[in-house]
Motif scaffolding. Structure first.
Motif, short mmCIF file in Angstrom:
data_model
loop_
_atom_site.label_atom_id
_atom_site.label_comp_id
_atom_site.label_asym_id
_atom_site.label_seq_id
_atom_site.Cartn_x
_atom_site.Cartn_y
_atom_site.Cartn_z
N SER A 1 6.14 -3.45 55.79
CA SER A 1 6.94 -3.49 54.56
C SER A 1 8.39 -3.11 54.78
O SER A 1 9.22 -3.35 53.94
CB SER A 1 6.32 -2.55 53.54
OG SER A 1 6.30 -1.24 54.07
N GLN A 2 8.70 -2.49 55.87
CA GLN A 2 10.09 -2.12 56.06
C GLN A 2 10.43 -2.05 57.54
O GLN A 2 9.58 -1.79 58.37
CB GLN A 2 10.39 -0.79 55.37
CG GLN A 2 9.48 0.35 55.83
CD GLN A 2 9.76 1.63 55.07
OE1 GLN A 2 8.89 2.21 54.49
NE2 GLN A 2 11.01 2.09 55.10
N GLU A 3 11.66 -2.24 57.84
CA GLU A 3 12.08 -2.12 59.23
C GLU A 3 12.20 -0.65 59.61
O GLU A 3 12.44 0.21 58.77
CB GLU A 3 13.45 -2.77 59.41
CG GLU A 3 13.40 -4.27 59.26
CD GLU A 3 14.78 -4.86 59.40
OE1 GLU A 3 15.66 -4.19 59.95
OE2 GLU A 3 14.97 -6.00 58.95
N ILE A 4 12.03 -0.40 60.88
CA ILE A 4 12.25 0.96 61.35
C ILE A 4 13.74 1.20 61.45
O ILE A 4 14.46 0.44 62.06
CB ILE A 4 11.60 1.15 62.72
CG1 ILE A 4 10.09 1.10 62.56
CG2 ILE A 4 12.03 2.48 63.34
CD1 ILE A 4 9.37 1.12 63.87
N LYS A 5 14.17 2.25 60.79
CA LYS A 5 15.60 2.49 60.75
C LYS A 5 15.99 3.78 61.45
O LYS A 5 17.14 4.01 61.72
CB LYS A 5 16.06 2.60 59.31
CG LYS A 5 15.99 1.31 58.54
CD LYS A 5 16.47 1.55 57.13
CE LYS A 5 16.23 0.34 56.26
NZ LYS A 5 16.08 0.73 54.86
#
Lengths: 781, 781
Positions: B20-24
């Motif tokens: 669901s989200q990129e690793i930031k």
């Protein structure tokens, strides 16, 4: 009797008591005696309430605790409504009461005004001055619809109570005293036992507002009730006492939290407020309640009683009563006028409103819901009230019927059991008594074409309820065709009542054109036949092997497979198929003879002592009027072609089982069922089989009556040749046309018109012989 | 250390674990040891939670009950967080825990997977196989931010836990068994005692959903917590056991309500679900909670965990941690890296979110409120956390500071006491510890010009709180100028803390231009002087007649007028007027000498045994780091012109009072205060007097650090010449300019820039001699 004076005349004759509205209704309240049934086992309360109100603000005359280790506690039972007429002390005034129930609960938020030394214990009725209770005398007590007053002798305080739907209004007139007090006792409760109070919570929000809640586990297992209390005189000095034991709260008790500290909580909290009062100083209290939150309780209070004019609120309460009582403008001879309107009053005490002014209410899932398009009701004592009370509402409270059905439907939806209510009790199902009689109320409403609820949803809920196999033998009943006594007790009563309930579903299925269900429930409704014992002529409990329950004691109510009735009374419980039952018995004469025996046989006292709420007063021969299973029996003569015997018995029952005065009821009023029986019977007809559109004709006790229908029409009942001796019907006519039928229909009432009885001292023994004039029977005659 | 690699690089280097989200964010979670503090008195828990999450899903290693008749129960105290590292059994996994508190509560809704014979009793740790508990080994246990796993040896079940803000996610890997079970024990609780469970209520809504609530009376007196539990495997067979005694419920127990009956309620309910499982079959449970309703608990669950992918939820939880941990990109030598990020992790465990995804929350009035524009927080352990934790948030969690202040303001409004929180605890005020330190948090936020809350409202609440005369001696304090010990115990500590709190109000009044309050509270904040005993040189309790409390035992914490500290430690508690205090002592040398004594004197063990949560581990000389009153003391040398001694002591404290591993904390972490102390100190500065904009410079332990500010700027800390021996500061520069001052300001941090320390093994004894460079002191120097 002035009730036929045109209404507009009253507008000029009677002074304008009410500021906010004109007087529109005749003062039928004057005929109501709220003390009726407060002595012995009537279990009614004399306090202040409005029709179907959530608040019932009424005095408590003793504190009794349940002995959980004892099987049955007669003392507690006497105090189902908190008040016993024979007592001479008052403990205080609480805001919630059931009317006429046979178990109990409630009695929430006791208020007691006192003077002198602060006492926080209610004391004992045998040493009356030991606690905060006060001696009182009936000479200084009065009650009328929406109003109650008493002089508290110990303190010389006059207490007056009135109410709106969700708010109680107290007015206390104090003597001069430096030590006047208001006690708020959250420990008190009806059917109390150690541990019933789960939690109590109180906040002094400001110098005139107190809020809080109480959680109890009694008949309702998980019950929340919130309050907001507004005082007319600012609080300066107050305190709390926590009656329950020590608790962990960290070690932080560094400051006094008992005196003038604005919050307290615990299992058992009592609060006191100290005042100094002048001679005749009035302290008034507005006390709002809610099942949702203290915020909502305050909203209810503010909405319903914005000002402080006690008399206006009292007058409005009386006017609400007059409005509802006026739906039947009846004329009865002498004291019977009082009996009729007191019965009508009792019929309007339950079910009770259970939502807040904004529509919020607590559901069985303990979540907060919102009733957008209906008023939510609780206190459905359905085993009692499906018989006559709900049918009465289909005639004179049609809007409320749809609200009540909608309330049952949300109960169904919010119930984890996916069942319609058995006994709906403030967001709880208390499972009291047997059957699934909500389906009767629903079928009756569908078949009578009442509007305002979703027929399909209601029908679906009825079907699901009747298939809740885990509930009380339903699975067994479906499997065996009867409830086997060895697997589930009181099986004969259950089989009979399930058969009737299934007939109700069948009848609704027919109306709605649901063919499959019509067939299925037709079969289920004949289940009663599976436990008819031809050898004894009784409906009799059977075990899972098909063996009759033995030894058989048809007069006993104990361990015979019946509940609140014996074989004699319960065997007649086939309201939907009297013809079928007559055939089983061997014909009309056998039926008439059996009915005669019931009403005339001698039964030893010991048998009535077995039954938990029947006294000798509630009995004619072996016929028990004090419990509900027999309520239709006197009308069964008509089904056997002997309506004159119905007329005779009904007359006898009305004249002996009902009277005026505190001991006016021969058994629990059961949320109005006993009273609704009287209303119908006095009007001359009775709904023997709710779900049919028929009311079986009995023998009227009204000289005249006008029933004001919600469709704007009027249905008149007129009794010619009325006298005490003329107990038999010579002739009946409907709208001037002679009526041979032994019943009238719901539609006939709804169309308006006139039902005229001509009475006689001589029975018409030919009437009803023709089977085509007889009331509905599923299998015919 | 790769932390300076540009962030976008990670996007390519690390596989995309999250759908669901990129690793930031850099994986600072790898440095966090959730077991730190789980041994002895750290009172932390190793389970799964997200930053500031409402759910803390963590194992319980024993069941201990409070003895209410005993004064103090050491066993219970050991289990403030439910887990003790030395235990070898696990009882189950519950959803709520405090981190590091010194009293406790919670431990709600215990889930335990088992196989074999159904056991509903947890058993005893001395006979481990007697109940449903299981033996486990640390070798088979692991924990990282947002994840916990253990093998339950008795059942060969692998348990894995993760969490979102309001939902716990359980994954149990079963062996093959015909008799697998899930136990839901509503009786278990932390700081349990007989009667703590006020009510429990459970419904099986359908074959995968269970809902209910629990009401407890513990540290929080009137606490409601609701749940919704969704199982991945449909339930076919289940049951309840009611552990509490008999209750009245009418006489209607006609059908089995314990087996496969979908509802149960009582004071003490346990539930079990029976399954048959295949080898390695996973049964997953999503468990949402709410303080409002079961409906909201289900809403929280559905919103936060729509699917069943355990690993995704676990990865998201870790990413949430990395996001928060990355706000300080620090580099420390060796094992200190772990110490730093574990401390930062602990700093983010409290306060905890206390509203539902739609903003609903329960207020102190027990009504349901809605937080429109802010996240509502609870778990304000303010006596601890106003010192360093809340100031830390003013630097790296500014948005949350305004949310927290707003939460305090609604607490104030909904509190019947009209007080800001003392210890805010899930819609309850538990009154733990002394002072009204919420005013410090508010003044700090106002003075540091944080936005997002109403300054006037907040200031007004602070004024009202400081005038709640009924509370813990405030009225006396105002009347006498100090709290008289004979009228209110621990009076010296209270007088000191009220003085500081009043200074905080004074400082905010100054900022807001409130002249009257500025003058009033200036005077009040000097109250500490009223209890300085010049004859002994200590702050000392005084009675209402002005007599010193005698006999005086300056080493004792018992009955001397102090709480969680002795005269030695508490006397330094004048953070707002160190200069004034120095004058009272007789000058800088007296101050330095007294501080030296504190750190070096020998104190007999018996004195530490008196104090409830200090062990010898948390002590240097007579300096007690394990309790909060001393947390600022080492920095006070700077106020006396000897910052090199601050550097020495701070270094010593960091190196001896903190370490890695289960026994890493020298006392209760106290909701992050101990950890926040370390974060600040390791960065090289500390908020000695919250409410000033100053951070007093100590001695850094970071080699480098980048603080990412919410205004988009970065504040860098760089330590040149860093080594274990170079504990002294040779020079400090800010943005390249030499800093003579002994403090930096909040504005300087907020503007971004670089604070550079040059370290040395030789102390600079001249630094700080010039009084104009010293930190704020109300009365000057």
């Amino acid at each position: 009797m002035k009730k036929y004076i045109p209404l507009f005349v009253f507008c000029f004759l009677i002074p304008l008591l009410l500021l906010s509205q004109e007087i529109k209704y005749f003062d039928y309240s004057a005929y109501v005696d709220p003390f009726s049934g407060t002595k012995n086992m009537g279990h009614t309360y004399p306090g202040a309430t409005v029709p179907f109100g959530m608040v019932q603000l009424s005095p408590e005359t003793d504190t009794v605790h349940f002995d959980l280790n004892g099987k049955y506690n007669e003392d507690v039972y006497r105090y189902c409504s908190g008040y016993q007429y024979e007592d001479n002390t008052i403990v205080g005034f609480t805001h919630t009461h059931f009317s006429g129930t046979g178990h109990s609960d409630l009695g929430d938020f006791l208020i007691m005004p006192t003077t002198g030394e602060i006492k926080l214990n209610p004391g004992n009725k045998f040493t009356p001055h030991s606690g905060y209770r006060s001696v009182f005398s009936h000479a200084n007590e009065s009650a009328s619809p929406g109003y109650y007053s008493v002089l508290l002798d110990d303190y010389d305080i006059k207490a007056e109570l009135t109410a709106t739907e969700r708010t109680g209004f107290h007015k206390y007139t104090f003597p001069e005293s430096e030590a006047s007090h208001i006690i708020l006792d959250l420990c008190y409760g009806i059917y109390n036992y150690d541990g019933k109070n789960v939690w109590t919570f109180v906040r002094v929000e400001n110098d005139t507002l107190i809020t809080g809640f109480k959680m109890t586990s009694g008949w309702a297992r998980t019950r929340f009730i919130y309050f907001a209390m507004v005082l007319s005189k600012p609080i300066k000095d107050y305190g709390f006492k926590r009656e329950d034991g020590s608790v962990y709260r960290g070690f932080w008790r560094r400051f006094n939290q008992e005196k003038n500290f604005p919050e307290a909580a615990g299992r058992e909290i009592k609060m006191f407020i100290n005042y100094s009062t002048k001679q005749n100083e009035e302290i008034k209290i507005k006390f709002g309640i809610s099942g949702v939150s203290s915020e909502n309780a305050l909203m209810n209070l503010r909405e319903e009683i914005p000002g402080w004019d006690f008399d206006t609120v009292k007058d409005i309460a009386r006017e609400k009563w007059n409005k509802e009582l006026s739906k039947v403008e009846a004329e009865l001879p002498g004291e019977k006028m009082k009996m009729f309107y007191t019965s009508l009053y009792h019929s309007y005490l339950s079910p009770t409103i259970y939502n807040d002014v904004n529509g919020d209410y607590r559901g069985l899932d303990m979540n907060i819901h919102h009733s957008k398009d209906f008023t939510n009701y609780s206190t459905f004592s359905l085993w009692d009230t499906y018989r006559a009370l709900h049918p009465l509402f289909t005639v004179i409270q049609q809007k409320r019927v749809s609200d009540m059905v909608n309330s049952m439907l949300v109960h169904y939806e919010q119930s984890v059991h996916k069942m319609l209510p058995v006994w709906s009790h403030q967001a709880n199902e208390n499972w009291c008594m047997i059957g699934y009689h909500a389906v009767s109320v629903i079928a009756d409403a569908i078949n009578k074409k009442l509007t305002g609820f979703d027929y399909n949803k209601a029908f679906d809920a009825a079907i699901k309820t009747s298939n809740a196999d885990f509930y009380d033998g339903i699975g067994l009943y479906k499997k065996y065709g009867y409830v086997p006594e060895d697997l589930n007790s009181n099986s004969a009563s259950k089989t009979l009542e399930y058969s009737y309930d299934d007939w109700a579903i069948y009848s609704a299925a027919k109306t709605l054109g649901m063919k499959n269900e019509e067939n299925d429930y037709y079969k289920r409704s004949l289940s009663y036949k599976n436990i008819f014992d031809a050898s004894t002529g009784f409906i009799r409990a059977k075990d899972s092997k098909g063996e009759w329950k033995s030894p058989f004691a048809p007069l006993s109510t104990l361990n015979q497979g019946y509940i609140e009735g014996n074989a004699w009374n319960y065997s007649f419980y086939v309201p939907h198929d009297a013809g079928g039952y007559i055939k089983l018995l061997g014909g009309e004469n056998a039926m008439i003879s059996k009915l005669d025996s019931l009403f005339t046989m001698y039964v030893d006292d010991k048998y009535f002592k077995e039954s938990e709420d029947v006294t000798r007063d509630g009995v004619i021969g072996n016929y028990v009027h004090g419990n509900e299973p027999s309520h239709h029996i006197a009308y069964l003569y008509a089904y056997a072609g002997a309506p004159w015997k119905t007329q005779e018995r009904i007359n006898l029952i009305m004249n002996t089982m009902y009277k005026n005065g505190p001991d006016g009821l021969c058994g629990n009023d059961d949320c109005g069922q006993m009273s609704a029986w009287y209303i119908f019977s006095a009007l001359g007809f009775y709904p023997v089989c709710p779900g049919t559109n028929e009311y079986v004709i009995g023998a009227p006790q009204v000289k005249k009556a006008v029933i004001y229908l919600e469709n704007g029409k009027k249905f008149n009942v007129v009794t010619d040749n009325y006298s005490e001796n003329n107990i038999y019907i010579k002739e009946v006519s409907l709208n001037g046309i002679k009526l041979e039928r032994l019943f009238i229909t719901h539609e006939e009432i709804m169309q308006g018109g006139e039902l005229r009885f001509v009475m006689s001292s001589v029975p018409d023994k030919e009437r009803g012989k023709n089977k085509e004039y007889r009331p509905y029977s599923m299998s015919g005659y």
